[in-house]
Design a protein around this motif. Structure first.
Motif, PDB file in Angstrom:
ATOM      1  N   VAL A 349      36.755  70.087  37.287  1.00  0.00           N
ATOM      2  CA  VAL A 349      36.670  68.807  38.254  1.00  0.00           C
ATOM      3  C   VAL A 349      38.185  68.263  38.340  1.00  0.00           C
ATOM      4  O   VAL A 349      38.158  67.351  37.888  1.00  0.00           O
ATOM      5  CB  VAL A 349      34.853  68.841  39.050  1.00  0.00           C
ATOM      6  CG1 VAL A 349      34.350  67.442  38.264  1.00  0.00           C
ATOM      7  CG2 VAL A 349      34.676  68.072  40.096  1.00  0.00           C
ATOM      8  N   GLU A 350      37.504  67.787  40.420  1.00  0.00           N
ATOM      9  CA  GLU A 350      38.380  66.635  39.996  1.00  0.00           C
ATOM     10  C   GLU A 350      38.139  65.598  40.411  1.00  0.00           C
ATOM     11  O   GLU A 350      37.032  65.618  40.848  1.00  0.00           O
ATOM     12  CB  GLU A 350      39.455  67.756  41.347  1.00  0.00           C
ATOM     13  CG  GLU A 350      40.207  68.496  41.325  1.00  0.00           C
ATOM     14  CD  GLU A 350      41.811  68.498  39.898  1.00  0.00           C
ATOM     15  OE1 GLU A 350      42.090  67.342  39.884  1.00  0.00           O
ATOM     16  OE2 GLU A 350      41.836  69.527  39.274  1.00  0.00           O
ATOM     17  N   ARG A 351      38.850  64.260  40.046  1.00  0.00           N
ATOM     18  CA  ARG A 351      38.496  63.166  40.484  1.00  0.00           C
ATOM     19  C   ARG A 351      37.956  63.367  41.784  1.00  0.00           C
ATOM     20  O   ARG A 351      38.867  63.219  42.655  1.00  0.00           O
ATOM     21  CB  ARG A 351      39.369  62.538  39.741  1.00  0.00           C
ATOM     22  CG  ARG A 351      38.938  62.218  38.674  1.00  0.00           C
ATOM     23  CD  ARG A 351      39.286  60.346  38.019  1.00  0.00           C
ATOM     24  NE  ARG A 351      40.946  60.067  38.673  1.00  0.00           N
ATOM     25  CZ  ARG A 351      41.295  59.332  38.830  1.00  0.00           C
ATOM     26  NH1 ARG A 351      40.270  57.896  38.776  1.00  0.00           N
ATOM     27  NH2 ARG A 351      42.294  58.685  39.313  1.00  0.00           N
ATOM     28  N   PRO A 352      37.066  62.546  42.386  1.00  0.00           N
ATOM     29  CA  PRO A 352      36.490  63.079  43.828  1.00  0.00           C
ATOM     30  C   PRO A 352      38.240  62.212  44.798  1.00  0.00           C
ATOM     31  O   PRO A 352      38.389  60.556  44.098  1.00  0.00           O
ATOM     32  CB  PRO A 352      35.394  61.781  44.486  1.00  0.00           C
ATOM     33  CG  PRO A 352      35.072  61.525  43.138  1.00  0.00           C
ATOM     34  CD  PRO A 352      35.545  62.804  41.793  1.00  0.00           C
ATOM     35  N   ALA A 353      38.325  61.520  45.530  1.00  0.00           N
ATOM     36  CA  ALA A 353      39.371  60.904  46.328  1.00  0.00           C
ATOM     37  C   ALA A 353      38.627  59.652  46.589  1.00  0.00           C
ATOM     38  O   ALA A 353      37.346  59.659  46.828  1.00  0.00           O
ATOM     39  CB  ALA A 353      39.403  61.520  47.803  1.00  0.00           C
ATOM     40  N   MET A 354      39.034  58.477  46.478  1.00  0.00           N
ATOM     41  CA  MET A 354      39.245  57.279  46.767  1.00  0.00           C
ATOM     42  C   MET A 354      38.670  57.187  47.601  1.00  0.00           C
ATOM     43  O   MET A 354      39.612  57.482  48.751  1.00  0.00           O
ATOM     44  CB  MET A 354      39.722  56.459  45.920  1.00  0.00           C
ATOM     45  CG  MET A 354      39.606  54.823  46.214  1.00  0.00           C
ATOM     46  SD  MET A 354      40.631  53.699  44.932  1.00  0.00           S
ATOM     47  CE  MET A 354      42.454  54.236  45.402  1.00  0.00           C
ATOM     48  N   LEU A 355      38.134  56.086  48.645  1.00  0.00           N
ATOM     49  CA  LEU A 355      37.849  55.594  49.949  1.00  0.00           C
ATOM     50  C   LEU A 355      39.044  54.891  50.249  1.00  0.00           C
ATOM     51  O   LEU A 355      39.613  54.293  48.895  1.00  0.00           O
ATOM     52  CB  LEU A 355      36.358  54.691  50.142  1.00  0.00           C
ATOM     53  CG  LEU A 355      35.511  55.785  50.155  1.00  0.00           C
ATOM     54  CD1 LEU A 355      33.883  55.326  50.222  1.00  0.00           C
ATOM     55  CD2 LEU A 355      35.409  56.739  51.001  1.00  0.00           C
ATOM     56  N   PRO A 356      39.516  54.552  51.244  1.00  0.00           N
ATOM     57  CA  PRO A 356      40.425  53.533  52.091  1.00  0.00           C
ATOM     58  C   PRO A 356      40.422  52.853  51.556  1.00  0.00           C
ATOM     59  O   PRO A 356      38.473  51.990  51.595  1.00  0.00           O
ATOM     60  CB  PRO A 356      40.785  54.582  53.546  1.00  0.00           C
ATOM     61  CG  PRO A 356      40.189  55.608  53.414  1.00  0.00           C
ATOM     62  CD  PRO A 356      39.441  55.944  52.999  1.00  0.00           C
ATOM     63  N   ALA A 357      41.070  51.487  51.577  1.00  0.00           N
ATOM     64  CA  ALA A 357      40.456  49.932  51.235  1.00  0.00           C
ATOM     65  C   ALA A 357      39.972  49.467  52.461  1.00  0.00           C
ATOM     66  O   ALA A 357      40.465  49.630  53.197  1.00  0.00           O
ATOM     67  CB  ALA A 357      41.589  49.367  50.084  1.00  0.00           C
ATOM     68  N   GLY A 358      39.587  47.976  51.884  1.00  0.00           N
ATOM     69  CA  GLY A 358      38.914  47.449  53.643  1.00  0.00           C
ATOM     70  C   GLY A 358      38.171  48.336  54.789  1.00  0.00           C
ATOM     71  O   GLY A 358      38.299  47.576  55.816  1.00  0.00           O
ATOM     72  N   ARG A 359      37.638  48.897  54.400  1.00  0.00           N
ATOM     73  CA  ARG A 359      36.894  49.342  55.464  1.00  0.00           C
ATOM     74  C   ARG A 359      35.164  48.462  55.567  1.00  0.00           C
ATOM     75  O   ARG A 359      34.611  48.064  54.846  1.00  0.00           O
ATOM     76  CB  ARG A 359      36.383  51.278  55.705  1.00  0.00           C
ATOM     77  CG  ARG A 359      37.063  52.381  55.221  1.00  0.00           C
ATOM     78  CD  ARG A 359      37.987  52.349  56.648  1.00  0.00           C
ATOM     79  NE  ARG A 359      39.120  52.853  56.633  1.00  0.00           N
ATOM     80  CZ  ARG A 359      39.922  53.266  57.369  1.00  0.00           C
ATOM     81  NH1 ARG A 359      39.404  52.238  58.846  1.00  0.00           N
ATOM     82  NH2 ARG A 359      41.155  53.951  58.167  1.00  0.00           N
ATOM     83  N   GLU A 360      34.956  48.896  57.207  1.00  0.00           N
ATOM     84  CA  GLU A 360      33.816  48.361  56.881  1.00  0.00           C
ATOM     85  C   GLU A 360      32.383  49.078  57.195  1.00  0.00           C
ATOM     86  O   GLU A 360      32.588  49.887  56.945  1.00  0.00           O
ATOM     87  CB  GLU A 360      33.697  47.494  58.914  1.00  0.00           C
ATOM     88  CG  GLU A 360      34.767  46.490  59.039  1.00  0.00           C
ATOM     89  CD  GLU A 360      34.331  45.190  58.801  1.00  0.00           C
ATOM     90  OE1 GLU A 360      33.530  44.460  58.182  1.00  0.00           O
ATOM     91  OE2 GLU A 360      35.425  44.742  58.032  1.00  0.00           O
ATOM     92  N   THR A 361      31.538  48.446  56.959  1.00  0.00           N
ATOM     93  CA  THR A 361      30.269  48.982  57.074  1.00  0.00           C
ATOM     94  C   THR A 361      30.276  50.100  57.618  1.00  0.00           C
ATOM     95  O   THR A 361      30.262  50.240  59.305  1.00  0.00           O
ATOM     96  CB  THR A 361      28.936  48.292  57.234  1.00  0.00           C
ATOM     97  OG1 THR A 361      28.958  47.644  55.645  1.00  0.00           O
ATOM     98  CG2 THR A 361      27.896  49.366  56.932  1.00  0.00           C
ATOM     99  N   GLY A 362      29.805  51.236  57.076  1.00  0.00           N
ATOM    100  CA  GLY A 362      29.759  52.641  58.355  1.00  0.00           C
ATOM    101  C   GLY A 362      30.955  53.266  58.705  1.00  0.00           C
ATOM    102  O   GLY A 362      30.174  54.357  59.056  1.00  0.00           O
ATOM    103  N   GLN A 363      31.995  52.839  58.574  1.00  0.00           N
ATOM    104  CA  GLN A 363      33.518  53.593  58.759  1.00  0.00           C
ATOM    105  C   GLN A 363      33.350  54.344  57.450  1.00  0.00           C
ATOM    106  O   GLN A 363      33.368  53.914  55.982  1.00  0.00           O
ATOM    107  CB  GLN A 363      34.372  52.589  59.022  1.00  0.00           C
ATOM    108  CG  GLN A 363      34.631  51.972  60.270  1.00  0.00           C
ATOM    109  CD  GLN A 363      35.652  51.435  60.164  1.00  0.00           C
ATOM    110  OE1 GLN A 363      36.458  49.691  59.928  1.00  0.00           O
ATOM    111  NE2 GLN A 363      35.806  51.755  61.266  1.00  0.00           N
TER     112      GLN A 363
END
Length: 365
Positions: A349-363
């Protein structure tokens, strides 16, 4: 933004966390609940203002696109297959199946029907763990070479109202708690190449001390202490222990050791927590978190990510492929212990993509 309709099958203890957290994500909307116990579904429906119905009725609803499978582990495969056969995407509680053979049935049917499979845990998408991921990717501790992961408690019969399933086939500390730790390690270090394990089952029965089953003896079918070594494709080697036989301990949840420093990773059963880094020869220092989703319960962020992925035609992060890999790794500990050998991991399996930094709750992106 169009909201993706969600249905939930299984209205036990964990469903409350999912229902509360789902309200934080505008990309999805829970439409209905179902449980084989109609009174349980009706009680949760009344608490959250949602219609409660039979499972077959929920699966026929046109406004439900993703079904969250919160049944007990032994039922995960059958329920997920029923969801897929109804033409809906499924997100299962962990584990995806009680063994790899069962989990592959789900993945194969989903591929045939061009449907998505997701699976808990999704705690690795919390800000504490995404921050740790970013630090590793940015070289904060150099090249990871080793680590440790530890969970230990005296057993869930102290607090859970119906703890029997934790000690039956499909249960045990590795299949119950291991997914949090191993999934986080995979997203931090990449896929596992091989496993060496040892196991123990010191009791054949456990005494329940929680209500309403206080004083009841429940049978133990599985190993309740599992330990061993994870060898990653990257070359990193991680020592791990998952146990329901530990009265108390002082181990950190996860530590990663690089050639330029070490990192303390927060509890992988939580979304936030403090990340600390110590450079070679230096002291531990807390690192500011770079990602959101840290304060509170977000146990459905993986479903929200799947919903966003459906709308934006991209891969989702808490995927069935990731869960299958982790399940094979967990299963390998018992195989290694039984056969006295190193077990190679076949599912890649590939590592899942990292979430974008600095996101607010719910985004979610």
């Amino acid at each position: 933004m169009r909201k993706v309709g969600i249905g939930i099958i299984g209205c036990g203890v964990i469903s409350t966390a999912y229902l509360k957290a789902a309200q934080r994500f505008p990309v999805m909307e829970v439409k209905a609940l179902a449980d084989m116990r109609s009174d349980v579904a009706e009680r949760q429906g009344a608490a959250f203002g949602l219609p409660a119905m039979r499972v077959d009725q929920l699966l026929k609803r046109d406004d439900v696109e993703i079904v969250i499978n919160l049944t007990v582990p032994l039922a995960h495969t059958d329920v997920s297959l029923a969801v897929l056969n109804a033409g809906k995407h499924v997100h299962s509680e962990k584990p995806l199946g009680i063994n790899v053979t069962e989990a592959r049935k789900v993945m194969e049917l989903a591929a045939q029907k061009s449907l998505r499979v997701g699976c808990a845990p999704d705690t690795f998408l919390g800000g504490g763990h995404q921050t740790a991921r970013k630090l590793i990717d940015d070289g904060a501790i150099g090249t990871p070479v080793a680590g440790s992961a530890f969970f230990g408690c005296p057993g869930h019969e102290r607090w859970h109202p119906a703890p029997g399933f934790y000690y039956l086939r499909g249960g045990g500390p590795m299949l119950d708690m291991g997914p949090y730790y191993i999934t986080d390690l995979v997203q931090l270090l990449g896929p596992v190449a091989s496993v060496m394990g040892s196991t123990a089952r010191p009791k054949t029965e456990r005494l329940v001390t929680s209500q309403p089953m206080n004083g009841t003896l429940i049978p133990v079918e599985v190993s309740t202490h599992v330990a061993g070594t994870l060898e990653f494709e990257s070359g990193a080697v991680v020592s791990i222990a998952m146990s329901f036989d530990v009265p108390k301990h002082r181990h950190a949840a996860i530590e990663i050791y690089g050639d330029k420093g070490s990192m303390l990773v927060p509890d992988p059963n939580r979304f936030g927590g403090e990340v600390q880094v110590a450079k070679t020869g230096g002291e531990w220092e807390a690192v500011p978190l770079t990602h959101g989703h840290v304060e509170g319960e977000f146990r459905s962020i993986g479903v929200a990510d799947m919903a966003s992925a459906i709308l934006n035609n991209r891969p989702h992060r808490a995927s069935g492929a990731l869960a299958c890999h982790v399940l094979e790794v967990m299963e390998a500990f018992q195989t290694s212990a039984d056969e006295g050998r190193r077990v190679k991991i076949e599912n890649r399996v590939e590592r899942p993509a990292m979430l974008p930094a600095g996101r607010e709750t719910g985004q979610i992106d």
